[in-house]
Design a protein around this motif. Structure first.
Motif, PDB file in Angstrom:
ATOM      1  N   LEU A   1       0.827  -1.217   0.000  1.00  0.00           N
ATOM      2  CA  LEU A   1       0.000   0.000   0.000  1.00  0.00           C
ATOM      3  C   LEU A   1       0.854   1.257   0.000  1.00  0.00           C
ATOM      4  O   LEU A   1       0.317   2.371   0.044  1.00  0.00           O
ATOM      5  CB  LEU A   1      -0.928   0.012   1.234  1.00  0.00           C
ATOM      6  CG  LEU A   1      -1.871  -1.174   1.390  1.00  0.00           C
ATOM      7  CD1 LEU A   1      -2.791  -0.967   2.601  1.00  0.00           C
ATOM      8  CD2 LEU A   1      -2.697  -1.409   0.140  1.00  0.00           C
ATOM      9  N   ASP A   2       2.156   1.084  -0.076  1.00  0.00           N
ATOM     10  CA  ASP A   2       3.122   2.181   0.079  1.00  0.00           C
ATOM     11  C   ASP A   2       3.309   2.904  -1.258  1.00  0.00           C
ATOM     12  O   ASP A   2       4.385   2.866  -1.852  1.00  0.00           O
ATOM     13  CB  ASP A   2       4.453   1.577   0.547  1.00  0.00           C
ATOM     14  CG  ASP A   2       5.289   2.563   1.330  1.00  0.00           C
ATOM     15  OD1 ASP A   2       4.948   3.755   1.329  1.00  0.00           O
ATOM     16  OD2 ASP A   2       6.282   2.140   1.947  1.00  0.00           O
ATOM     17  N   TYR A   3       2.263   3.575  -1.736  1.00  0.00           N
ATOM     18  CA  TYR A   3       2.262   4.202  -3.061  1.00  0.00           C
ATOM     19  C   TYR A   3       1.613   5.581  -2.953  1.00  0.00           C
ATOM     20  O   TYR A   3       0.575   5.719  -2.300  1.00  0.00           O
ATOM     21  CB  TYR A   3       1.484   3.310  -4.042  1.00  0.00           C
ATOM     22  CG  TYR A   3       1.535   3.753  -5.482  1.00  0.00           C
ATOM     23  CD1 TYR A   3       2.715   3.703  -6.205  1.00  0.00           C
ATOM     24  CD2 TYR A   3       0.375   4.210  -6.122  1.00  0.00           C
ATOM     25  CE1 TYR A   3       2.746   4.099  -7.541  1.00  0.00           C
ATOM     26  CE2 TYR A   3       0.403   4.596  -7.451  1.00  0.00           C
ATOM     27  CZ  TYR A   3       1.595   4.546  -8.159  1.00  0.00           C
ATOM     28  OH  TYR A   3       1.626   4.938  -9.474  1.00  0.00           O
ATOM     29  N   PRO A   4       2.198   6.615  -3.592  1.00  0.00           N
ATOM     30  CA  PRO A   4       1.703   7.994  -3.394  1.00  0.00           C
ATOM     31  C   PRO A   4       0.526   8.389  -4.265  1.00  0.00           C
ATOM     32  O   PRO A   4       0.063   9.528  -4.205  1.00  0.00           O
ATOM     33  CB  PRO A   4       2.929   8.838  -3.748  1.00  0.00           C
ATOM     34  CG  PRO A   4       3.637   8.032  -4.793  1.00  0.00           C
ATOM     35  CD  PRO A   4       3.452   6.598  -4.373  1.00  0.00           C
ATOM     36  N   GLY A   5       0.023   7.450  -5.090  1.00  0.00           N
ATOM     37  CA  GLY A   5      -1.106   7.750  -5.967  1.00  0.00           C
ATOM     38  C   GLY A   5      -2.184   6.694  -5.838  1.00  0.00           C
ATOM     39  O   GLY A   5      -2.155   5.844  -4.940  1.00  0.00           O
ATOM     40  N   ILE A   6      -3.125   6.742  -6.756  1.00  0.00           N
ATOM     41  CA  ILE A   6      -4.255   5.813  -6.762  1.00  0.00           C
ATOM     42  C   ILE A   6      -4.647   5.552  -8.210  1.00  0.00           C
ATOM     43  O   ILE A   6      -4.464   6.424  -9.080  1.00  0.00           O
ATOM     44  CB  ILE A   6      -5.450   6.421  -5.975  1.00  0.00           C
ATOM     45  CG1 ILE A   6      -6.595   5.426  -5.807  1.00  0.00           C
ATOM     46  CG2 ILE A   6      -5.959   7.682  -6.635  1.00  0.00           C
ATOM     47  CD1 ILE A   6      -6.358   4.414  -4.729  1.00  0.00           C
ATOM     48  N   GLY A   7      -5.161   4.387  -8.503  1.00  0.00           N
ATOM     49  CA  GLY A   7      -5.618   4.097  -9.856  1.00  0.00           C
ATOM     50  C   GLY A   7      -6.629   5.128 -10.320  1.00  0.00           C
ATOM     51  O   GLY A   7      -7.495   5.543  -9.550  1.00  0.00           O
ATOM     52  N   PRO A   8      -6.576   5.568 -11.584  1.00  0.00           N
ATOM     53  CA  PRO A   8      -7.435   6.660 -12.059  1.00  0.00           C
ATOM     54  C   PRO A   8      -8.923   6.344 -12.018  1.00  0.00           C
ATOM     55  O   PRO A   8      -9.740   7.246 -11.841  1.00  0.00           O
ATOM     56  CB  PRO A   8      -6.950   6.917 -13.488  1.00  0.00           C
ATOM     57  CG  PRO A   8      -6.244   5.660 -13.901  1.00  0.00           C
ATOM     58  CD  PRO A   8      -5.631   5.120 -12.637  1.00  0.00           C
ATOM     59  N   GLU A   9      -9.286   5.068 -12.150  1.00  0.00           N
ATOM     60  CA  GLU A   9     -10.709   4.739 -12.063  1.00  0.00           C
ATOM     61  C   GLU A   9     -11.202   4.875 -10.625  1.00  0.00           C
ATOM     62  O   GLU A   9     -12.343   5.277 -10.386  1.00  0.00           O
ATOM     63  CB  GLU A   9     -10.978   3.338 -12.613  1.00  0.00           C
ATOM     64  CG  GLU A   9     -12.466   3.087 -12.858  1.00  0.00           C
ATOM     65  CD  GLU A   9     -12.735   1.874 -13.734  1.00  0.00           C
ATOM     66  OE1 GLU A   9     -13.879   1.734 -14.218  1.00  0.00           O
ATOM     67  OE2 GLU A   9     -11.819   1.054 -13.952  1.00  0.00           O
ATOM     68  N   HIS A  10     -10.337   4.562  -9.664  1.00  0.00           N
ATOM     69  CA  HIS A  10     -10.688   4.818  -8.262  1.00  0.00           C
ATOM     70  C   HIS A  10     -10.872   6.317  -8.023  1.00  0.00           C
ATOM     71  O   HIS A  10     -11.802   6.740  -7.324  1.00  0.00           O
ATOM     72  CB  HIS A  10      -9.605   4.285  -7.327  1.00  0.00           C
ATOM     73  CG  HIS A  10      -9.666   2.813  -7.099  1.00  0.00           C
ATOM     74  ND1 HIS A  10     -10.700   2.204  -6.434  1.00  0.00           N
ATOM     75  CD2 HIS A  10      -8.796   1.826  -7.445  1.00  0.00           C
ATOM     76  CE1 HIS A  10     -10.469   0.896  -6.376  1.00  0.00           C
ATOM     77  NE2 HIS A  10      -9.332   0.638  -6.991  1.00  0.00           N
ATOM     78  N   ALA A  11      -9.974   7.114  -8.596  1.00  0.00           N
ATOM     79  CA  ALA A  11     -10.098   8.568  -8.464  1.00  0.00           C
ATOM     80  C   ALA A  11     -11.443   9.039  -9.014  1.00  0.00           C
ATOM     81  O   ALA A  11     -12.112   9.899  -8.416  1.00  0.00           O
ATOM     82  CB  ALA A  11      -8.938   9.260  -9.197  1.00  0.00           C
TER      83      ALA A  11
END
Length: 393
Positions: free
Chosen positions: A300-310
């Motif tokens: 989970l150590d990631y500074p972004g999120i998948g664009p569909e989640h966004a």
């Protein structure tokens, strides 16, 4: 194929990668509805990985928490111990059809790396995995597995030496070797068509849940819960239910608290920006530089999120919440003792939110939690932390 989800997604990449992405999109569009490809994909999912995974009624957990009926989707029972193999099988079958001669991948917790190395070993394809130096230290068991499977592991020493930096290096390598190399991205992130492609390979999770819950309960669940880093296990569970009347919760890594600088809650605390070829929510400073992130769980150590989640956040279709390290560790211990199931620390975030939500639900409600992986990989990380908790620190 549309490259975006509303304003999110896209293809923000060097010009040298545009042709490989166009080639990839064409190949994916050609095979995604092809019956022979689907048959081959399902063959390996069933005969090699062990699908369908069970939808387990957690009766002890249900009784202890006192709310709705709790079901666990047991992705931890897949070959290699996580949901990652669903996507890897699909992408490597596609790579073979495209005539690619070698595979590269990035990994954080090591589960995607192990899954990629495993399928490459089975198909006798050379494999290189990019992994942050910090993650190599805390995921020693998975590093050993990848070595045993014949993968070359490239230790990444730039930046925070975690998943973001491993992804950076994998993309750089792909830019330099686009003709013969296929980049297997492990989550619903990156430039189009990766978010849609990974989603479509992972939706097998939600498709199975829909069939299994109808058989067990005769209706769809009231609640779905899954942890979110890049977001592939959550998207795999959520996507087949998007048109259903179901509440969905994506659980981000709250680290040491989202009021601190030590977390990875990209939706809860991030703002719009560009990373790894996509526009999405990012943790960034006032100058737009990507912030270092923290989570006890490497995946989970990631500074972004998948664009569909966004996009789902933007349209209020999915609720995104944060669970901190301590809550995740307590949930890890709780599930282990109550149900005899040792979850990955990533999945423990989802269990921690379940423990909050379940008490607010009614007996007739149905809750499904995606148990995205098993916890053997996290034992070294947990050893010292659990000692500290026992001491009350």
């Amino acid at each position: 194929m549309n490259t975006k989800f509303g304003q999110f997604g896209g293809q923000f990449v060097p010009e040298t990668l545009m042709n490989p992405l166009i080639e990839l999109e064409k190949a994916f569009v050609n095979i995604k509805d092809d019956d022979s490809f689907k048959k081959e994909y399902m063959y390996y999912c069933k005969e090699y990985s062990g699908r369908p995974t069970p939808l387990y009624y957690a009766k002890n957990l249900t009784k202890k928490l006192g709310g709705g009926k709790i079901y666990l989707k047991r992705e931890d029972l897949n070959h290699t111990g996580a949901h990652k193999i669903n996507n890897v099988i699909g992408q490597i079958l596609l790579a073979k059809k495209m005539g690619k001669k070698r595979i590269i991948a990035e990994t954080g917790a090591g589960q995607h790396g192990v899954a990629t190395a495993t399928i490459c070993a089975m198909f006798d394809i050379p494999c290189e995995v990019f992994m942050g130096e910090e993650d190599i230290k805390r995921q020693g068991l998975n590093v050993l597995k990848m070595n045993m499977l014949g993968a070359k592991i490239n230790s990444v020493t730039s930046g925070t030496k975690t998943l973001k930096d491993a992804t950076n290096e994998a993309i750089r390598h792909w830019v330099a070797n686009p003709e013969d190399t296929f980049y297997v991205i492990g989550s619903v992130v990156g430039p189009h068509p990766y978010p849609k492609m990974v989603r479509d390979f992972q939706r097998i999770i939600g498709d199975e849940v829909k069939e299994q819950i109808m058989e067990k309960e005769g209706r769809v669940p009231d609640y779905l819960i899954a942890c979110v880093g890049g977001g592939s296990n959550a998207m795999g569970l959520f996507y087949p239910f998007i048109e259903e009347k179901v509440e969905m919760y994506g659980v981000e890594a709250g680290g040491k608290g989202i009021e601190t600088d030590y977390h990875a809650a990209s939706i809860s605390k991030g703002r719009l920006g560009i990373i790894h070829g996509m526009m999405t929510y990012l943790l960034q400073d006032e100058n737009g530089q990507i912030k270092p992130v923290h989570s006890i769980s490497a995946g989970l150590d990631y500074p972004g999120i998948g664009p569909e989640h966004a996009y789902f956040h933007f349209i209020n279709r999915v609720k995104y919440v944060a669970i901190n390290d301590r809550e995740a560790i307590e949930a890890f211990r709780y599930l282990t003792k109550i149900e005899g199931i040792i979850p990955a620390l990533e999945s423990a975030h989802a269990i921690a939110y379940l423990m909050k939500l379940a008490r607010e639900t009614n007996k007739e409600d149905i809750i499904v939690v995606n148990l995205s992986g098993r916890g053997d990989k996290d034992m070294d990380t947990l050893f010292n932390v659990l000692e500290e908790l026992e001491d009350g620190q």
